[in-house]
Design a protein around this motif. Sequence first.
Motif, short mmCIF file in Angstrom:
data_model
loop_
_atom_site.label_atom_id
_atom_site.label_comp_id
_atom_site.label_asym_id
_atom_site.label_seq_id
_atom_site.Cartn_x
_atom_site.Cartn_y
_atom_site.Cartn_z
N SER A 12 2.34 -26.24 0.22
CA SER A 12 2.52 -26.44 1.67
C SER A 12 3.48 -27.58 1.92
CB SER A 12 1.18 -26.77 2.34
OG SER A 12 1.37 -27.13 3.69
N ARG A 14 3.63 -28.83 5.08
CA ARG A 14 3.12 -29.40 6.33
C ARG A 14 2.75 -30.87 6.14
NH1 ARG A 14 -1.59 -29.29 9.65
NH2 ARG A 14 -3.01 -28.85 7.93
N SER A 17 -0.88 -31.48 5.65
CA SER A 17 -1.40 -30.37 4.84
C SER A 17 -2.79 -30.66 4.24
CB SER A 17 -0.41 -30.09 3.69
OG SER A 17 -1.03 -29.32 2.69
N PHE A 18 -3.72 -29.73 4.48
CA PHE A 18 -5.04 -29.84 3.87
C PHE A 18 -4.91 -29.75 2.34
CE2 PHE A 18 -6.65 -27.63 7.94
CZ PHE A 18 -6.71 -28.84 8.61
N ASN A 19 -4.00 -28.92 1.88
CA ASN A 19 -3.84 -28.74 0.43
C ASN A 19 -3.27 -29.99 -0.23
OD1 ASN A 19 -4.57 -25.85 -0.58
ND2 ASN A 19 -3.76 -25.66 1.49
N GLU A 79 -3.17 -20.18 1.58
CA GLU A 79 -2.95 -18.73 1.62
C GLU A 79 -2.17 -18.42 2.89
OE1 GLU A 79 -6.02 -15.88 0.32
OE2 GLU A 79 -6.11 -15.32 2.44
N ASN A 81 -0.87 -15.16 4.92
CA ASN A 81 -0.87 -13.70 5.07
C ASN A 81 -1.31 -13.00 3.79
OD1 ASN A 81 0.02 -13.95 7.76
ND2 ASN A 81 2.12 -14.31 7.04
N ARG A 82 -2.43 -13.54 3.26
CA ARG A 82 -3.09 -12.96 2.08
C ARG A 82 -2.26 -13.06 0.79
NH1 ARG A 82 -6.78 -13.93 4.88
NH2 ARG A 82 -8.26 -12.47 5.77
N SER A 115 -8.17 -23.31 2.45
CA SER A 115 -7.69 -22.65 3.66
C SER A 115 -8.69 -22.85 4.78
CB SER A 115 -7.45 -21.15 3.42
OG SER A 115 -8.66 -20.45 3.47
C1 LIG Z 1 2.00 -18.10 8.17
C2 LIG Z 1 0.52 -18.38 7.99
C3 LIG Z 1 -0.29 -17.41 7.43
C4 LIG Z 1 -1.64 -17.69 7.19
N1 LIG Z 1 -2.41 -16.76 6.56
C5 LIG Z 1 -3.68 -17.11 6.18
C6 LIG Z 1 -4.43 -16.23 5.34
O1 LIG Z 1 -3.99 -15.17 4.94
N2 LIG Z 1 -5.67 -16.63 4.96
C7 LIG Z 1 -6.21 -17.83 5.37
O2 LIG Z 1 -7.34 -18.15 4.99
N3 LIG Z 1 -5.51 -18.68 6.16
C8 LIG Z 1 -4.26 -18.35 6.57
N4 LIG Z 1 -3.52 -19.21 7.32
C9 LIG Z 1 -4.14 -20.46 7.80
C10 LIG Z 1 -4.06 -21.55 6.74
O3 LIG Z 1 -5.27 -21.54 5.98
C11 LIG Z 1 -3.92 -22.92 7.43
O4 LIG Z 1 -2.74 -22.94 8.20
C12 LIG Z 1 -3.92 -24.06 6.44
O5 LIG Z 1 -3.99 -25.27 7.15
C13 LIG Z 1 -2.66 -24.04 5.56
O6 LIG Z 1 -2.74 -25.01 4.54
P1 LIG Z 1 -2.10 -26.46 4.69
O7 LIG Z 1 -2.99 -27.23 5.66
O8 LIG Z 1 -2.17 -27.05 3.32
O9 LIG Z 1 -0.70 -26.35 5.20
C14 LIG Z 1 -2.17 -18.94 7.59
C15 LIG Z 1 -1.34 -19.90 8.17
C16 LIG Z 1 -0.01 -19.62 8.37
C17 LIG Z 1 0.89 -20.70 8.96
#
Ligand SMILES: Cc1cc2nc3c(=O)[nH]c(=O)nc-3n(C[C@H](O)[C@H](O)[C@H](O)COP(=O)(O)O)c2cc1C
Length: 183
Positions: A12, A14, A17-19, A79, A81-82, A115
């Motif tokens: 990520s 971001r 970012s949580f990750n 994740e 979009n899966r 996620s």
């Molecule tokens: C483009 C996009 C697609 C996402 N698809 C999923 C998904 O398929 N499954 C899920 O659990 N979360 C999904 N999310 C939500 C993410 O879990 C969430 O945005 C999370 O904070 C992303 O990790 P980060 O905080 O490290 O950036 C999606 C977020 C985005 C922006």
Amino acid sequence: MSQLNLAVVVGSLRKESFNRQFAEALVKLLPADVKPHFIRIDDLPLYNQDSDGAPPVPAVKRLRDEVAAAHGVLFVTPEYNRSIPGVLKNAIDQASRPWGQSKWAGKPAAVCGMSVGAIGTSMAQAHLRNVLAYLDMPLLGQPEMYFQWKEGVIVNGAIGPASHDLAQKFMTAVVAWVRRHQA
Ligand SMILES: Cc1cc2nc3c(=O)[nH]c(=O)nc-3n(C[C@H](O)[C@H](O)[C@H](O)COP(=O)(O)O)c2cc1C
């Protein structure tokens, strides 16, 4: 024991970012003889096979050198979009080429992720495992780490009490996995 260099790749970009928070908390569970190294992926150009014949641009050279220098790799990914985020796939592709010169080959690896969804990146991790297996990276199987972001998962930059034991077990297994595959 000899010092280990563990590359950490966060999928990520971001700011909050949580990750990234998760990865920074996880590396606090490493023993003193394992040094984590966060690999930068935000400034990489999009991979283009036309570039394979030319010297890599500095960001790509840095990535390849850092992966080459690692004893093992920990992937911490959201994740999207899966599947895995495009920025992570781009970094993987960049260090996998030119053909025959992949920097990933043979590096022991582990995957985990956080996620907001209840499935805790399980689909992304399955896709990532598929990619890494093709790249000939021995993959840690157990314990699996599917984390959902909620209050208390990370407290003051550390893994919260409810998840601490699993996280510690995972990081201990990661280190043992990397040591087992040391040349
Ligand atoms: C483009 C996009 C697609 C996402 N698809 C999923 C998904 O398929 N499954 C899920 O659990 N979360 C999904 N999310 C939500 C993410 O879990 C969430 O945005 C999370 O904070 C992303 O990790 P980060 O905080 O490290 O950036 C999606 C977020 C985005 C922006």
